[in-house]
Enzyme design. Structure first.
Site, PDB file in Angstrom:
ATOM      1  N   TYR A  52      73.211 -51.153   0.735  1.00 31.07           N
ATOM      2  CA  TYR A  52      74.663 -51.111   0.941  1.00 31.07           C
ATOM      3  C   TYR A  52      75.386 -50.913  -0.388  1.00 31.07           C
ATOM      4  O   TYR A  52      76.202 -50.000  -0.547  1.00 31.07           O
ATOM      5  CB  TYR A  52      75.127 -52.405   1.620  1.00 31.07           C
ATOM      6  N   GLY A  96      84.630 -49.831  15.161  1.00 33.47           N
ATOM      7  CA  GLY A  96      86.035 -50.172  15.316  1.00 33.47           C
ATOM      8  C   GLY A  96      86.457 -50.304  16.771  1.00 33.47           C
ATOM      9  O   GLY A  96      85.670 -50.073  17.693  1.00 33.47           O
ATOM     10  N   TYR A 124      88.150 -53.671  10.824  1.00 37.68           N
ATOM     11  CA  TYR A 124      88.777 -54.902  10.347  1.00 37.68           C
ATOM     12  C   TYR A 124      89.791 -54.647   9.232  1.00 37.68           C
ATOM     13  O   TYR A 124      90.998 -54.848   9.401  1.00 37.68           O
ATOM     14  CB  TYR A 124      87.674 -55.869   9.904  1.00 37.68           C
TER      15      TYR A 124
END
Length: 321
Positions: A139, A35, A10
């Site tokens: 994360y 992707g 993105y």
């Protein structure tokens, strides 16, 4: 020539387009796990993993790479809570491999995609770059570990960009946001507007915010791309390593985003309230004064309606293809 890891994703694909429009040559390295090769409409594409040391060495020996822009991380907070070891391997350990190969081939400029998740649950809003770094999910922790690794080395000059909520899409609709599965709020809501899902879920309405739902700072992906160009020029001019927030400097709650989507699309749809997700802070809003002062950057898309309109146009195109 610029190497873009994760350039088929993105944000990476939007940065790739912006770099090429500005006159830079690019190499896109992407393993296509997250992707899409169709998004690499500019530059040279190489399919592979940025954790593959032999491949990195071959790229750096074959091409005249001036700088690396690194977008290859996994980005789902909820997924990172379920699979922390996957996030540590891909986001942290593989990035150490990238840094090692850069050092060995004297590639001395890196722009690293970090995240507001490194701040955890901040006590002071808006958040400055000097705020405590206390991530509350794997994360955010994986990104912070990379930041710490960069600060310990002295061979590579770097710019760390801490993104707040990336959103919106290419106004030309050549590329856009597409995740499988989709986890980002605005595309999920737009799916409900398009009838691709029967309703939208809000996870938690009991946060300490005015309407009880999480508040986030939404920044258009093209504004992020422009910040990367300014960051690259900053390093090319010989400046010292630095860290910048990228955000609009104002926040919108989940309920407010739902209302704006309904307004922009003209479509109503059911909204369900569910329990909180683990790892979600109540409020994240950027103080972006530093990037504006040092890099001269400011967001072109300051209105949330304009951001969502670009996303709506892209998702309508996706739905019709």
């Amino acid at each position: 020539m610029i190497l873009i890891t994760g350039g088929a994703g993105y944000i990476g694909s939007h940065v790739n387009k912006a770099l090429n429009k500005t006159g830079y040559e690019t190499i896109v390295l992407d393993n296509l796990v997250k992707g899409f090769q169709d998004f690499v409409k500019w530059g040279t594409f190489i399919e592979g993993d940025y954790g593959d040391k032999e491949l990195l060495d071959e790229i750096f020996e074959t091409y005249d790479i001036d700088a690396v822009m690194h977008f290859g991380a996994y980005i789902s907070v909820s997924e990172s809570v379920k699979y922390p070891e996957v996030y540590m391997k891909n986001n942290y350990e593989n990035t150490l491999t990238l840094i090692q190969s850069m050092e060995e081939h004297n590639i001395d400029k890196l722009i690293f995609s970090s995240t507001a998740a490194v701040y955890g649950t901040p006590e002071i809003i808006p958040i400055k770059e000097t705020s405590p770094l206390e991530p509350i999910n794997p994360y955010g922790k994986s990104k912070l570990l990379v930041e710490e690794a960069l600060k310990k080395q002295d061979k590579i000059k770097y710019v760390i960009f801490r993104y707040f909520n990336a959103c919106g899409d290419d106004p030309d609709c050549e590329i856009g946001e597409l995740h499988e599965p989709e986890t980002h709020l605005i595309p999920l809501i737009l799916d409900a507007a398009l009838g691709r899902r029967s309703s939208i879920s809000i996870f938690g309405d009991d946060y300490p915010t005015p309407d009880g739902t999480c508040i986030r700072d939404y920044i258009h992906v093209n504004d992020i791309a422009q910040a990367h160009i300014e960051g690259l020029k900053y390093l090319e001019d010989g400046n010292e390593s630095n860290v910048f927030n990228i955000g609009n400097g104002k926040g919108f709650s989940v309920k407010e985003i739902v209302d704006v989507v309904k307004k922009v699309t003209g479509v109503d749809f059911p909204v369900n309230i569910e329990g909180r997700r683990p790892g979600d802070p109540a409020e994240l809003i950027a103080d972006s004064s530093k990037i504006q002062e040092v890099l001269g950057w400011s967001p072109e898309y300051a209105k949330i309606e304009d951001i969502i309109e670009t996303a709506w146009n892209w998702h309508k195109k996706l739905n019709s293809d």
